[in-house]
Design a protein around this motif. Structure first.
Motif, PDB file in Angstrom:
ATOM      1  N   PRO A 108      -6.804  57.967  63.315  1.00 27.50           N
ATOM      2  CA  PRO A 108      -6.979  58.073  61.861  1.00 27.50           C
ATOM      3  C   PRO A 108      -8.141  58.991  61.511  1.00 27.50           C
ATOM      4  CG  PRO A 108      -7.794  55.958  62.674  1.00 27.50           C
ATOM      5  CD  PRO A 108      -7.099  56.612  63.824  1.00 27.50           C
ATOM      6  N   GLY A 109      -8.073  59.567  60.306  1.00 30.64           N
ATOM      7  CA  GLY A 109      -9.129  60.454  59.857  1.00 30.64           C
ATOM      8  C   GLY A 109     -10.313  59.692  59.286  1.00 30.64           C
ATOM      9  N   LEU A 110     -11.279  60.442  58.759  1.00 26.51           N
ATOM     10  CA  LEU A 110     -12.469  59.852  58.160  1.00 26.51           C
ATOM     11  C   LEU A 110     -12.141  59.340  56.761  1.00 26.51           C
ATOM     12  CD1 LEU A 110     -15.615  59.451  58.000  1.00 26.51           C
ATOM     13  CD2 LEU A 110     -15.671  61.738  56.970  1.00 26.51           C
ATOM     14  N   PRO A 173     -16.721  56.147  50.033  1.00 28.16           N
ATOM     15  CA  PRO A 173     -16.537  56.879  51.289  1.00 28.16           C
ATOM     16  C   PRO A 173     -17.419  56.327  52.399  1.00 28.16           C
ATOM     17  CG  PRO A 173     -17.849  58.150  49.737  1.00 28.16           C
ATOM     18  CD  PRO A 173     -17.327  56.967  48.983  1.00 28.16           C
ATOM     19  N   GLY A 174     -16.920  56.491  53.643  1.00 28.20           N
ATOM     20  CA  GLY A 174     -17.708  56.059  54.783  1.00 28.20           C
ATOM     21  C   GLY A 174     -18.983  56.868  54.924  1.00 28.20           C
ATOM     22  N   ARG A 175     -18.901  58.166  54.643  1.00 29.65           N
ATOM     23  CA  ARG A 175     -20.080  59.038  54.623  1.00 29.65           C
ATOM     24  C   ARG A 175     -19.745  60.264  53.787  1.00 29.65           C
ATOM     25  NH1 ARG A 175     -19.395  63.058  58.744  1.00 29.65           N
ATOM     26  NH2 ARG A 175     -17.778  62.525  60.278  1.00 29.65           N
ATOM     27  N   ALA A 176     -20.775  61.049  53.498  1.00 29.52           N
ATOM     28  CA  ALA A 176     -20.588  62.211  52.639  1.00 29.52           C
ATOM     29  C   ALA A 176     -19.614  63.202  53.293  1.00 29.52           C
ATOM     30  CB  ALA A 176     -21.932  62.876  52.373  1.00 29.52           C
ATOM     31  N   TRP A 177     -18.791  63.830  52.451  1.00 25.23           N
ATOM     32  CA  TRP A 177     -17.817  64.811  52.930  1.00 25.23           C
ATOM     33  C   TRP A 177     -17.536  65.794  51.813  1.00 25.23           C
ATOM     34  CZ3 TRP A 177     -13.112  66.757  51.568  1.00 25.23           C
ATOM     35  CH2 TRP A 177     -12.402  67.476  52.549  1.00 25.23           C
ATOM     36  N   ALA A 178     -17.257  67.051  52.157  1.00 27.75           N
ATOM     37  CA  ALA A 178     -16.919  68.063  51.153  1.00 27.75           C
ATOM     38  C   ALA A 178     -15.973  69.076  51.772  1.00 27.75           C
ATOM     39  CB  ALA A 178     -18.171  68.751  50.618  1.00 27.75           C
TER      40      ALA A 178
END
Length: 357
Positions: A108-110, A173-178
């Protein structure tokens, strides 16, 4: 005319013309019996151009022949049927490609958040109105997705507009993403997302999955080009010097009634005056709550209308900074969708004075 000249005029190569002559679609007007050289008449240019355009949309030879021999009404129907088939085949290929990507993705992805499907679909479609198709800058056709603590932000810009909307996810979100996602992929996925009660977003190495929980999942590719520095653009905005609050629907109707490609707004005296940029007509005066000094500002209708039409709520707030500065358009009571609209310079045509004798 000789085949080379005819080829240049109709946009087909000489080899293509020979092929279409041999297939019977476009025989030459004359063939030299000794040299075999082919000559074409000027009256064949229209047929050759139509043939080229039909082949450019991947129509098979049998279909081309049918269109060229049909009446105008039947030709429209044949072309529409062909385009519908091409679009359907492309959609099917995209779904199959998504399945292939899924099988290659491994685990699975983030997790980058979960949102109600209708809310997410609305936000995507609203922000995508600020995209543009430019061959040299394909990133302007994309949507920037940023996941941070407690929020998901969607942003798009065509350099004349910048739209951004912030959503509060049901699951943070589990952690920051962009990343910047393909606008075309998101448009194709929007209807499926809208029909899902809850959509979970997962970041993969080359895109984002929209998991619908029992329905068909959707995938949007990441664009590799760097997205414009929209945060810097927002941070560098000048101070607000005036403000107008106006009802959305009358404002939208007034814009739609303007006859030209540009529109002028005059903000003064507790009203927003909407009138043609060329002058000559009185325009429409809309009641508004205004502050600051009177302002005259000009827009391309294709810039201002989408910014107004996609705004949320019955009342709009316009933050004004001057005649050559962006206007911020946002909901008067819900500020999670914000659009910047760039004005244009406008010079009135000079009027010649009559000569005195």
């Amino acid at each position: 005319m000789p085949i080379g000249l005819f080829a240049r005029r109709c946009g087909l190569t000489s080899s293509a013309l020979r092929f279409y002559a041999d297939s019977g679609l476009l025989p030459p007007a004359e063939v030299d019996p000794v040299s075999g050289y082919r000559f074409y008449g000027a009256d064949q240019l229209a047929r050759a151009t139509a043939l080229r355009r039909l082949r450019e949309i991947a129509m098979p030879l049998a279909g081309v022949e049918a269109v060229l021999a049909a009446s105008a009404e039947e030709a429209y129907r044949l072309v529409d049927a062909h385009v519908a088939k091409v679009v359907g085949d492309a959609s099917a290929a995209l779904r199959k490609a998504t399945a292939v990507v899924s099988s290659l993705g491994g685990g699975p992805g983030l997790p980058i958040g979960a949102l109600k499907g209708p809310v997410l679909a609305d936000a995507v479609e609203q922000v995508l109105t600020a995209t543009a198709r430019e061959t040299r800058l394909p990133v302007l056709g994309g949507l920037r997705l940023e996941a941070g603590p407690g929020s998901l932000t969607l942003t798009a810009t065509d350099r004349f507009r910048l739209s951004t909307r912030t959503l509060v996810p049901a699951t943070p979100p589990g952690r920051a993403w962009a990343g910047t996602l393909s606008g075309d992929d998101l448009r194709a996925a929007a209807s499926g997302i809208r029909r899902s009660a809850l959509v979970r977003l997962e970041a993969a190495p080359h895109g984002v999955w929209f998991r619908t929980g029992g329905r068909e999942d959707h995938y949007a590719r990441l664009l590799s080009e760097e997205f414009p520095d929209h945060r810097q653009a927002l941070a560098s905005l000048g101070a607000v010097t005036g403000r107008a609050t106006v009802s959305k629907e009358p404002f939208l109707r007034a814009l739609e009634e303007q006859p030209g490609e540009r529109v002028t707004l005059r903000v003064a005296d507790r009203a927003v005056h909407v009138r043609p940029a060329e002058g000559g007509q009185p325009g429409t005066a809309l009641p508004a709550t205004t502050t600051g000094t009177p302002l005259l500002i000009h827009f391309d209708l294709t810039t201002l209308h989408p910014a107004v039409s996609t705004a949320i709520g019955p009342e709009l707030m316009l933050d004004l900074r001057g005649p050559d500065q962006p206007v911020t358009i946002r909901s008067a009571d819900r500020g999670d969708l914000t659009t910047l609209a760039m004005p244009v310079r406008h010079s009135r045509p000079t009027t010649k004075r009559p000569r005195t004798r």
